[in-house]
Design an enzyme around this catalytic site. Structure first.
Site, PDB file in Angstrom:
ATOM      1  N   GLY A 198      -1.374-148.753 -80.827  1.00 44.19           N
ATOM      2  CA  GLY A 198      -0.673-148.593 -81.002  1.00 44.19           C
ATOM      3  C   GLY A 198       0.966-148.931 -82.243  1.00 44.19           C
ATOM      4  O   GLY A 198       0.725-149.635 -81.504  1.00 44.19           O
ATOM      5  N   SER A 243      14.865-133.125 -73.444  1.00 38.55           N
ATOM      6  CA  SER A 243      15.708-134.175 -72.911  1.00 38.55           C
ATOM      7  C   SER A 243      15.452-134.424 -71.275  1.00 38.55           C
ATOM      8  O   SER A 243      15.930-133.538 -71.295  1.00 38.55           O
ATOM      9  CB  SER A 243      16.353-134.994 -74.020  1.00 38.55           C
ATOM     10  OG  SER A 243      17.139-135.785 -73.430  1.00 38.55           O
ATOM     11  N   ASN A 303      18.974-146.372 -80.160  1.00 42.36           N
ATOM     12  CA  ASN A 303      18.584-145.506 -79.301  1.00 42.36           C
ATOM     13  C   ASN A 303      20.429-145.358 -78.185  1.00 42.36           C
ATOM     14  O   ASN A 303      20.122-144.219 -77.883  1.00 42.36           O
ATOM     15  CB  ASN A 303      17.011-145.018 -78.281  1.00 42.36           C
ATOM     16  CG  ASN A 303      18.142-146.456 -76.909  1.00 42.36           C
ATOM     17  OD1 ASN A 303      18.572-147.325 -77.415  1.00 42.36           O
ATOM     18  ND2 ASN A 303      16.614-146.857 -75.994  1.00 42.36           N
ATOM     19  N   LYS A 349      17.084-142.257 -84.998  1.00 42.27           N
ATOM     20  CA  LYS A 349      17.133-143.618 -84.994  1.00 42.27           C
ATOM     21  C   LYS A 349      17.508-143.975 -85.310  1.00 42.27           C
ATOM     22  O   LYS A 349      17.996-145.760 -85.277  1.00 42.27           O
ATOM     23  CB  LYS A 349      15.789-143.597 -83.754  1.00 42.27           C
ATOM     24  CG  LYS A 349      15.973-143.068 -82.047  1.00 42.27           C
ATOM     25  CD  LYS A 349      14.482-142.917 -81.386  1.00 42.27           C
ATOM     26  CE  LYS A 349      14.542-143.636 -80.409  1.00 42.27           C
ATOM     27  NZ  LYS A 349      13.695-144.464 -79.474  1.00 42.27           N
ATOM     28  N   GLY A 385       6.554-145.953 -83.788  1.00 41.98           N
ATOM     29  CA  GLY A 385       8.165-146.173 -83.049  1.00 41.98           C
ATOM     30  C   GLY A 385       8.279-147.353 -82.495  1.00 41.98           C
ATOM     31  O   GLY A 385       9.164-148.001 -81.298  1.00 41.98           O
ATOM     32  N   ASP A 432      15.102-149.836 -75.433  1.00 46.30           N
ATOM     33  CA  ASP A 432      14.301-149.117 -75.257  1.00 46.30           C
ATOM     34  C   ASP A 432      12.755-150.715 -74.984  1.00 46.30           C
ATOM     35  O   ASP A 432      12.423-150.362 -73.377  1.00 46.30           O
ATOM     36  CB  ASP A 432      13.588-148.973 -76.456  1.00 46.30           C
ATOM     37  CG  ASP A 432      13.447-147.130 -76.443  1.00 46.30           C
ATOM     38  OD1 ASP A 432      13.601-146.688 -75.659  1.00 46.30           O
ATOM     39  OD2 ASP A 432      13.581-147.017 -77.819  1.00 46.30           O
ATOM     40  N   LEU A 491       3.250-145.381 -71.779  1.00 48.34           N
ATOM     41  CA  LEU A 491       4.280-145.388 -72.068  1.00 48.34           C
ATOM     42  C   LEU A 491       4.634-143.753 -71.859  1.00 48.34           C
ATOM     43  O   LEU A 491       6.140-143.258 -71.513  1.00 48.34           O
ATOM     44  CB  LEU A 491       4.853-145.322 -73.090  1.00 48.34           C
ATOM     45  CG  LEU A 491       6.297-146.754 -73.904  1.00 48.34           C
ATOM     46  CD1 LEU A 491       4.974-147.562 -73.146  1.00 48.34           C
ATOM     47  CD2 LEU A 491       6.001-147.173 -74.857  1.00 48.34           C
TER      48      LEU A 491
HETATM   49  P1  NAP Z   1       5.032-142.420 -83.103  1.00 45.80           P
HETATM   50  O1  NAP Z   1       5.997-143.329 -84.249  1.00 45.80           O
HETATM   51  O2  NAP Z   1       4.721-140.660 -83.698  1.00 45.80           O
HETATM   52  O3  NAP Z   1       3.434-142.839 -83.054  1.00 45.80           O
HETATM   53  C1  NAP Z   1       2.487-142.604 -82.897  1.00 45.80           C
HETATM   54  C2  NAP Z   1       1.141-143.495 -82.121  1.00 45.80           C
HETATM   55  O4  NAP Z   1       0.765-142.764 -82.113  1.00 45.80           O
HETATM   56  C3  NAP Z   1       1.181-144.023 -83.618  1.00 45.80           C
HETATM   57  O5  NAP Z   1      -0.096-145.733 -83.247  1.00 45.80           O
HETATM   58  C4  NAP Z   1      -0.501-142.982 -84.143  1.00 45.80           C
HETATM   59  O6  NAP Z   1      -1.549-144.146 -84.630  1.00 45.80           O
HETATM   60  C5  NAP Z   1      -0.848-143.180 -82.429  1.00 45.80           C
HETATM   61  N1  NAP Z   1      -1.604-141.805 -82.270  1.00 45.80           N
HETATM   62  C6  NAP Z   1      -1.165-140.401 -82.273  1.00 45.80           C
HETATM   63  N2  NAP Z   1      -2.201-139.765 -82.905  1.00 45.80           N
HETATM   64  C7  NAP Z   1      -2.988-140.381 -82.582  1.00 45.80           C
HETATM   65  C8  NAP Z   1      -4.562-140.183 -82.337  1.00 45.80           C
HETATM   66  N3  NAP Z   1      -5.163-138.884 -82.209  1.00 45.80           N
HETATM   67  N4  NAP Z   1      -6.064-141.277 -82.298  1.00 45.80           N
HETATM   68  C9  NAP Z   1      -5.133-142.663 -82.018  1.00 45.80           C
HETATM   69  N5  NAP Z   1      -3.761-142.716 -82.407  1.00 45.80           N
HETATM   70  C10 NAP Z   1      -2.937-141.753 -82.589  1.00 45.80           C
HETATM   71  O7  NAP Z   1       5.890-141.966 -82.218  1.00 45.80           O
HETATM   72  P2  NAP Z   1       6.244-142.932 -80.651  1.00 45.80           P
HETATM   73  O8  NAP Z   1       7.817-143.009 -80.974  1.00 45.80           O
HETATM   74  O9  NAP Z   1       6.105-144.400 -81.027  1.00 45.80           O
HETATM   75  O10 NAP Z   1       6.234-143.087 -79.211  1.00 45.80           O
HETATM   76  C11 NAP Z   1       4.678-142.897 -79.174  1.00 45.80           C
HETATM   77  C12 NAP Z   1       4.439-142.572 -77.574  1.00 45.80           C
HETATM   78  O11 NAP Z   1       5.303-142.885 -77.024  1.00 45.80           O
HETATM   79  C13 NAP Z   1       5.513-140.926 -76.869  1.00 45.80           C
HETATM   80  O12 NAP Z   1       3.907-140.138 -75.967  1.00 45.80           O
HETATM   81  C14 NAP Z   1       6.940-141.158 -76.257  1.00 45.80           C
HETATM   82  O13 NAP Z   1       6.982-139.721 -75.778  1.00 45.80           O
HETATM   83  C15 NAP Z   1       6.017-142.466 -75.843  1.00 45.80           C
HETATM   84  N6  NAP Z   1       7.517-142.656 -75.866  1.00 45.80           N
HETATM   85  C16 NAP Z   1       7.923-142.997 -74.205  1.00 45.80           C
HETATM   86  C17 NAP Z   1       9.105-144.022 -74.110  1.00 45.80           C
HETATM   87  C18 NAP Z   1       9.544-143.851 -72.369  1.00 45.80           C
HETATM   88  O14 NAP Z   1       9.982-144.198 -72.318  1.00 45.80           O
HETATM   89  N7  NAP Z   1       8.613-144.350 -71.796  1.00 45.80           N
HETATM   90  C19 NAP Z   1       9.819-143.831 -75.073  1.00 45.80           C
HETATM   91  C20 NAP Z   1       9.317-143.896 -75.788  1.00 45.80           C
HETATM   92  C21 NAP Z   1       8.633-143.134 -76.530  1.00 45.80           C
HETATM   93  P3  NAP Z   1      -1.389-143.873 -86.297  1.00 45.80           P
HETATM   94  O15 NAP Z   1      -0.047-144.839 -87.035  1.00 45.80           O
HETATM   95  O16 NAP Z   1      -2.758-144.253 -86.904  1.00 45.80           O
HETATM   96  O17 NAP Z   1      -1.035-142.048 -85.968  1.00 45.80           O
END
Ligand code: NAP
Length: 277
Positions: A133, A19, A91, A70, A136, A107, A222
């Site tokens: 996507g 983190s 969060n 969360k 979450g 968020d 993101l």
């Molecule tokens: P999550 O709930 O696990 O969702 C992951 C997403 O990525 C889903 O839509 C998933 O599709 C897709 N995905 C994963 N592998 C894939 C692949 N090989 N091909 C196609 N789609 C794929 O994760 P999350 O919490 O939403 O986080 C997503 C990203 O955002 C992460 O990289 C995280 O670090 C980033 N994030 C950044 C911030 C920030 O403050 N910048 C905040 C939150 C999250 P499926 O539904 O088909 O599995």
């Protein structure tokens, strides 16, 4: 005379060593010369409720919550804000003086604040937004885009039923596009957001065709490791305005810091440098 307690806050997750929040909060505590501490807390799912109920008795004024807690934290809280309920996750937790545990989600706030800071001319109402996507993070992005007046969201996810579930929940302003046609969404979009983990270090690259990106569109990712993802590089070359994902992480922390330590912190170049150091 009793001394005023030093406020404590932290981030709770499992794992937690990755983190960036401790570095961020410690930078702000130093910058504003505040006597307070912010610590990472590695807590297993089975211990979450006990730990959360104990922290206020140890001088904690609040905590940030990350994966995998969360959703569970909302069941422990006495009060959950509307925006956390809408997003389906919290969060930021505030331990109130009256003993109540208050769960919020910042968020969406962080996402919009980052877009406005990185693309000052951004107008949410000028056209549709394309969102890649449906995990979450997408929930917070979609809720906040709708809240600020985006007329339509074109939503594409590898697992289509997850996008359809969000459409059923968030309503008619969402249009689901098949993953194999995701590239077609960009031609009509004034805002483009990657909420998938594709392009992140250690993950596969985002391979959605990007030649439909429109000059002048605002494009954000993101993913912030790496900071300049392929999406942002291609968008730069296409004349888009690009905003990296690190700012979202920084801005989402602002309401918690202000609430716990009494100062609204600035997100500036020094903040970014401190977190990236
Ligand atoms: P999550 O709930 O696990 O969702 C992951 C997403 O990525 C889903 O839509 C998933 O599709 C897709 N995905 C994963 N592998 C894939 C692949 N090989 N091909 C196609 N789609 C794929 O994760 P999350 O919490 O939403 O986080 C997503 C990203 O955002 C992460 O990289 C995280 O670090 C980033 N994030 C950044 C911030 C920030 O403050 N910048 C905040 C939150 C999250 P499926 O539904 O088909 O599995």
């Amino acid at each position: 005379m009793t001394a005023k307690p030093i406020p404590l806050a932290g981030v709770i997750g499992n794992p937690i060593s990755h983190s960036k929040s401790p570095r961020l909060f410690r930078h702000w505590l130093r910058t504003y010369d505040i006597a307070g501490h912010y610590v990472p807390l590695h807590v297993a799912e089975r211990d979450l409720a006990d730990v959360i109920r104990t922290l206020p008795r140890m001088g904690f004024v609040g905590i940030n919550v990350t994966i995998p807690h969360k959703v569970a934290v909302m069941e422990i809280a006495d009060l959950v804000t509307d925006r956390a309920t809408l997003i389906g996750a919290a969060n930021t937790v505030i331990f109130r003086k009256d003993g109540k545990i208050h769960a919020d989600n910042t968020d969406g706030y962080g996402f919009i604040a980052n877009l406005r800071a990185g693309a000052p001319g951004w107008r949410p109402d000028v056209g549709p937004a394309a969102v890649l996507g449906a995990g979450g993070a997408a929930r917070a992005v979609i809720a906040s885009l709708l809240d600020v007046g985006v007329p339509q969201i074109l939503l594409s996810n590898r697992t289509r039923p997850k996008a359809e579930a969000l459409q059923a929940e968030f309503g008619r302003r969402i249009k689901v596009v098949d993953w194999v046609q995701a590239g077609n969404m960009f031609e009509d979009s004034a805002t483009v957001v990657n909420t998938t983990s594709l392009g992140m270090e250690g993950q596969p690259e985002l391979r959605v065709p990007l030649d439909g990106l429109q000059r002048g569109a605002v494009v954000t990712d993101l993913v912030y490791a790496p900071l300049r993802t392929r999406l942002l590089q291609v968008a730069d070359e296409a004349g888009c305005v690009t905003v990296d994902g690190l700012g979202m992480l920084l801005h989402q922390a602002v309401p918690g810091f202000e609430r716990w330590f009494g100062v609204r912190p600035e997100v500036d170049v020094d903040t970014r440098a401190a977190v990236l150091a």
